[in-house]
Design a protein around this motif. Structure first.
Motif, PDB file in Angstrom:
ATOM      1  N   ALA A 169       0.850  -1.186   0.000  1.00 43.30           N
ATOM      2  CA  ALA A 169       0.000   0.000   0.000  1.00 43.30           C
ATOM      3  C   ALA A 169       0.888   1.240   0.000  1.00 43.30           C
ATOM      4  CB  ALA A 169      -0.901  -0.001   1.231  1.00 43.30           C
ATOM      5  N   VAL A 170       0.379   2.329  -0.588  1.00 42.36           N
ATOM      6  CA  VAL A 170       1.152   3.570  -0.661  1.00 42.36           C
ATOM      7  C   VAL A 170       0.339   4.725  -0.070  1.00 42.36           C
ATOM      8  CG1 VAL A 170       2.337   5.197  -2.175  1.00 42.36           C
ATOM      9  CG2 VAL A 170       2.288   2.774  -2.770  1.00 42.36           C
ATOM     10  N   GLY A 171       0.941   5.389   0.938  1.00 43.81           N
ATOM     11  CA  GLY A 171       0.341   6.593   1.506  1.00 43.81           C
ATOM     12  C   GLY A 171       1.205   7.788   1.156  1.00 43.81           C
ATOM     13  N   SER A 172       2.265   7.999   1.945  1.00 43.55           N
ATOM     14  CA  SER A 172       3.179   9.092   1.621  1.00 43.55           C
ATOM     15  C   SER A 172       4.293   8.644   0.673  1.00 43.55           C
ATOM     16  CB  SER A 172       3.788   9.671   2.899  1.00 43.55           C
ATOM     17  OG  SER A 172       4.501   8.671   3.592  1.00 43.55           O
ATOM     18  N   GLY A 173       4.468   7.346   0.486  1.00 42.29           N
ATOM     19  CA  GLY A 173       5.376   6.844  -0.538  1.00 42.29           C
ATOM     20  C   GLY A 173       6.743   6.400  -0.055  1.00 42.29           C
ATOM     21  N   GLY A 174       7.060   6.623   1.226  1.00 44.40           N
ATOM     22  CA  GLY A 174       8.376   6.262   1.735  1.00 44.40           C
ATOM     23  C   GLY A 174       8.634   4.758   1.669  1.00 44.40           C
ATOM     24  N   THR A 175       7.591   3.987   1.944  1.00 44.35           N
ATOM     25  CA  THR A 175       7.764   2.538   1.969  1.00 44.35           C
ATOM     26  C   THR A 175       8.095   2.006   0.580  1.00 44.35           C
ATOM     27  OG1 THR A 175       6.216   2.419   3.794  1.00 44.35           O
ATOM     28  CG2 THR A 175       6.667   0.373   2.620  1.00 44.35           C
ATOM     29  N   VAL A 190       0.183   0.300  -4.340  1.00 46.35           N
ATOM     30  CA  VAL A 190      -1.253   0.552  -4.478  1.00 46.35           C
ATOM     31  C   VAL A 190      -1.600   1.808  -3.681  1.00 46.35           C
ATOM     32  CG1 VAL A 190      -3.568  -0.377  -4.109  1.00 46.35           C
ATOM     33  CG2 VAL A 190      -1.669  -1.930  -4.708  1.00 46.35           C
ATOM     34  N   PRO A 191      -1.744   2.958  -4.353  1.00 46.16           N
ATOM     35  CA  PRO A 191      -2.077   4.190  -3.629  1.00 46.16           C
ATOM     36  C   PRO A 191      -3.451   4.087  -2.978  1.00 46.16           C
ATOM     37  CG  PRO A 191      -1.249   4.693  -5.827  1.00 46.16           C
ATOM     38  CD  PRO A 191      -1.503   3.217  -5.790  1.00 46.16           C
ATOM     39  N   VAL A 192      -3.531   4.553  -1.738  1.00 44.76           N
ATOM     40  CA  VAL A 192      -4.804   4.519  -1.016  1.00 44.76           C
ATOM     41  C   VAL A 192      -5.482   5.881  -1.058  1.00 44.76           C
ATOM     42  CG1 VAL A 192      -3.977   2.687   0.498  1.00 44.76           C
ATOM     43  CG2 VAL A 192      -3.798   5.067   1.251  1.00 44.76           C
ATOM     44  N   LEU A 193      -4.909   6.797  -1.809  1.00 43.75           N
ATOM     45  CA  LEU A 193      -5.530   8.106  -1.989  1.00 43.75           C
ATOM     46  C   LEU A 193      -5.510   8.459  -3.469  1.00 43.75           C
ATOM     47  CD1 LEU A 193      -3.014  10.791  -0.792  1.00 43.75           C
ATOM     48  CD2 LEU A 193      -2.650   8.393  -0.295  1.00 43.75           C
ATOM     49  N   LYS A 194      -6.300   9.498  -3.799  1.00 45.60           N
ATOM     50  CA  LYS A 194      -6.479   9.850  -5.206  1.00 45.60           C
ATOM     51  C   LYS A 194      -5.319  10.649  -5.767  1.00 45.60           C
ATOM     52  CE  LYS A 194     -11.392  10.383  -5.980  1.00 45.60           C
ATOM     53  NZ  LYS A 194     -12.395  11.431  -5.921  1.00 45.60           N
ATOM     54  N   PRO A 220      -2.990   2.591  -9.770  1.00 48.18           N
ATOM     55  CA  PRO A 220      -3.678   3.729  -9.160  1.00 48.18           C
ATOM     56  C   PRO A 220      -5.193   3.598  -9.042  1.00 48.18           C
ATOM     57  CG  PRO A 220      -3.133   4.231 -11.434  1.00 48.18           C
ATOM     58  CD  PRO A 220      -2.628   2.832 -11.173  1.00 48.18           C
ATOM     59  N   ASP A 221      -5.775   2.478  -9.443  1.00 49.19           N
ATOM     60  CA  ASP A 221      -7.240   2.431  -9.528  1.00 49.19           C
ATOM     61  C   ASP A 221      -7.906   1.713  -8.359  1.00 49.19           C
ATOM     62  OD1 ASP A 221      -7.115   3.827 -11.913  1.00 49.19           O
ATOM     63  OD2 ASP A 221      -6.820   1.984 -13.067  1.00 49.19           O
ATOM     64  N   TYR A 222      -7.226   1.667  -7.239  1.00 46.37           N
ATOM     65  CA  TYR A 222      -7.778   0.919  -6.098  1.00 46.37           C
ATOM     66  C   TYR A 222      -7.893   1.776  -4.840  1.00 46.37           C
ATOM     67  CZ  TYR A 222      -6.838  -3.074  -9.133  1.00 46.37           C
ATOM     68  OH  TYR A 222      -6.829  -3.959 -10.191  1.00 46.37           O
ATOM     69  N   HIS A 223      -8.132   3.084  -5.019  1.00 49.66           N
ATOM     70  CA  HIS A 223      -8.220   3.947  -3.826  1.00 49.66           C
ATOM     71  C   HIS A 223      -9.625   3.996  -3.233  1.00 49.66           C
ATOM     72  CE1 HIS A 223     -10.130   6.915  -6.369  1.00 49.66           C
ATOM     73  NE2 HIS A 223      -9.105   6.845  -7.209  1.00 49.66           N
ATOM     74  N   PHE A 224     -10.617   3.439  -3.942  1.00 46.24           N
ATOM     75  CA  PHE A 224     -11.993   3.366  -3.425  1.00 46.24           C
ATOM     76  C   PHE A 224     -12.532   4.733  -2.993  1.00 46.24           C
ATOM     77  CE2 PHE A 224     -10.568  -0.958  -3.334  1.00 46.24           C
ATOM     78  CZ  PHE A 224     -11.702  -1.693  -3.669  1.00 46.24           C
ATOM     79  N   TYR A 259      -7.024  -6.138  -2.049  1.00 47.38           N
ATOM     80  CA  TYR A 259      -8.049  -6.149  -3.092  1.00 47.38           C
ATOM     81  C   TYR A 259      -7.369  -6.027  -4.463  1.00 47.38           C
ATOM     82  CZ  TYR A 259     -12.342  -5.135  -5.602  1.00 47.38           C
ATOM     83  OH  TYR A 259     -13.395  -5.188  -6.478  1.00 47.38           O
ATOM     84  N   ALA A 260      -6.429  -5.108  -4.559  1.00 45.09           N
ATOM     85  CA  ALA A 260      -5.711  -4.901  -5.831  1.00 45.09           C
ATOM     86  C   ALA A 260      -4.991  -6.175  -6.251  1.00 45.09           C
ATOM     87  CB  ALA A 260      -4.714  -3.749  -5.688  1.00 45.09           C
ATOM     88  N   LEU A 261      -4.336  -6.836  -5.307  1.00 41.36           N
ATOM     89  CA  LEU A 261      -3.605  -8.069  -5.630  1.00 41.36           C
ATOM     90  C   LEU A 261      -4.559  -9.143  -6.164  1.00 41.36           C
ATOM     91  CD1 LEU A 261      -1.267 -10.034  -5.712  1.00 41.36           C
ATOM     92  CD2 LEU A 261      -1.344 -10.203  -3.215  1.00 41.36           C
ATOM     93  N   PHE A 262      -5.665  -9.362  -5.465  1.00 45.39           N
ATOM     94  CA  PHE A 262      -6.612 -10.381  -5.930  1.00 45.39           C
ATOM     95  C   PHE A 262      -7.231  -9.980  -7.271  1.00 45.39           C
ATOM     96  CE2 PHE A 262      -7.185 -13.962  -3.107  1.00 45.39           C
ATOM     97  CZ  PHE A 262      -6.410 -13.587  -2.028  1.00 45.39           C
ATOM     98  N   ASP A 263      -7.477  -8.702  -7.480  1.00 50.28           N
ATOM     99  CA  ASP A 263      -8.048  -8.251  -8.745  1.00 50.28           C
ATOM    100  C   ASP A 263      -7.050  -8.458  -9.882  1.00 50.28           C
ATOM    101  OD1 ASP A 263     -10.445  -7.121  -9.878  1.00 50.28           O
ATOM    102  OD2 ASP A 263      -9.243  -5.345 -10.355  1.00 50.28           O
ATOM    103  N   GLN A 264      -5.780  -8.158  -9.631  1.00 51.03           N
ATOM    104  CA  GLN A 264      -4.755  -8.358 -10.655  1.00 51.03           C
ATOM    105  C   GLN A 264      -4.590  -9.847 -10.973  1.00 51.03           C
ATOM    106  OE1 GLN A 264      -2.463  -5.685 -12.166  1.00 51.03           O
ATOM    107  NE2 GLN A 264      -4.420  -4.744 -11.688  1.00 51.03           N
TER     108      GLN A 264
END
Ligand SMILES: *Cc1c(COP(=O)(O)O)cnc(C)c1O
Length: 281
Positions: A169-175, A190-194, A220-224, A259-264
């Motif tokens: 998952a990606v929030g601020s991107g450091g990880t 997988v970014p969790v924000l738009k 980028p399409d899994y931020h819900f 969710y993104a992993l299972f969708d991919q």
């Protein structure tokens, strides 16, 4: 001292949807590193402890439900430096559980209205904070800076089994910035924000290593709907995953990644015969 579970455990996820697609998934359970300082929050703070200790006070930023503020408060108390948390928005009393926890760990809380918060890295806002609180070691929002990136780069060396890709998952991107620097295999963030995050990640890598490094891309399409947004589809995925695996995924971050992993996998975008590491923070 913090009693950290490192290296964090790796466990295979047995799921018939993965078996039938010929994909192996290993969970890297960074959420188990420490109950108060989970996963990437510890990895990102690790190399920030010494400079914070030297300065005596660390100041950082976060939203009212920030995992980063909680973890920073705990680490400050354990390692003996002052922490100041600058919270986005108005003060709300009573404090919500996240901020109450941070305060109980000795963090001084202060608030910035949304407009000033957006300008929090400007000289004006930082000067005003220095006038109020004196000198401090500044840690950016989300704890992501070059020291944090270097801490995250150490993660994949802990995985003994061969693997072909990592999802996180990606929030601020450091990880994702650090992970990708520490390995040759691709990292799918997988970014969790738009908001577009690619530029932030590239900047973090440039500040740390001088240029963009590693093999990473974003899905980028899994931020819900955006940060801390959820939908019935995401909620039912979380419930189904919990009933299959006994693991309740955090809905702000890890549920969107999984969710993104299972969708991919469902879409055939993950090559059969490969092993994917899913990072749980
Ligand atoms: C902070 C956090 C992330 C995001 O990490 P970044 O380095 O900010 O991209 C992912 N998962 C969880 C559980 C987190 O707390």
């Amino acid at each position: 001292m913090l009693d950290l579970q490192l290296p964090s455990p790796v466990a295979e996820l047995h799921d018939d949807r993965l078996c039938s697609a010929g994909v192996r998934v290993l969970l890297k359970r960074d959420d188990l590193i420490h109950p108060e300082v989970p996963g990437n929050k510890w990895r990102k703070l690790k190399y920030n402890v010494a400079p914070a200790h030297e300065a005596g006070t660390l100041l950082t930023f976060g939203g009212a439900y920030s995992n980063h503020l909680r973890a920073t408060a705990a680490v400050g108390q354990y390692y003996g430096f002052e922490t100041i948390g600058v919270v986005r928005g108005e003060e709300q009393l009573p404090l919500n559980p996240s901020l109450a926890y941070a305060a109980a760990r000795g963090m001084r809380l202060t608030y910035l209205d949304r407009t000033s918060y957006r300008l929090k890295t400007s000289a004006d806002v930082l000067d005003a904070l220095r006038d109020e609180f004196g000198d401090f070691y500044l840690l950016p929002e989300g704890g992501s800076n070059p020291a944090a990136v270097r801490g995250c780069a150490e993660l994949t060396a802990e995985i003994a089994e061969p693997f072909d890709a990592v999802f996180c998952a990606v929030g601020s991107g450091g990880t994702v910035a650090g992970l990708a620097a520490g390995m040759r295999q691709p990292v799918i963030g997988v970014p969790v924000l738009k908001a577009p995050l690619e530029g932030d990640i590239i900047t973090l890598q440039q500040d740390t290593y001088g240029n963009r490094v590693g093999n990473w891309r974003l899905a980028p399409d899994y931020h819900f709907g955006g940060y801390a947004r959820r939908t019935p589809k995401l909620d039912s995925f979380i419930a189904d995953f919990a009933s299959r695996h006994g693991l309740l995924l955090d809905w702000v971050y890890e549920a969107k990644m999984m969710y993104a992993l299972f969708d991919q996998v469902r879409l055939g975008a993950v090559t059969p015969g490969t092993t994917v590491v899913a990072l749980i923070n």
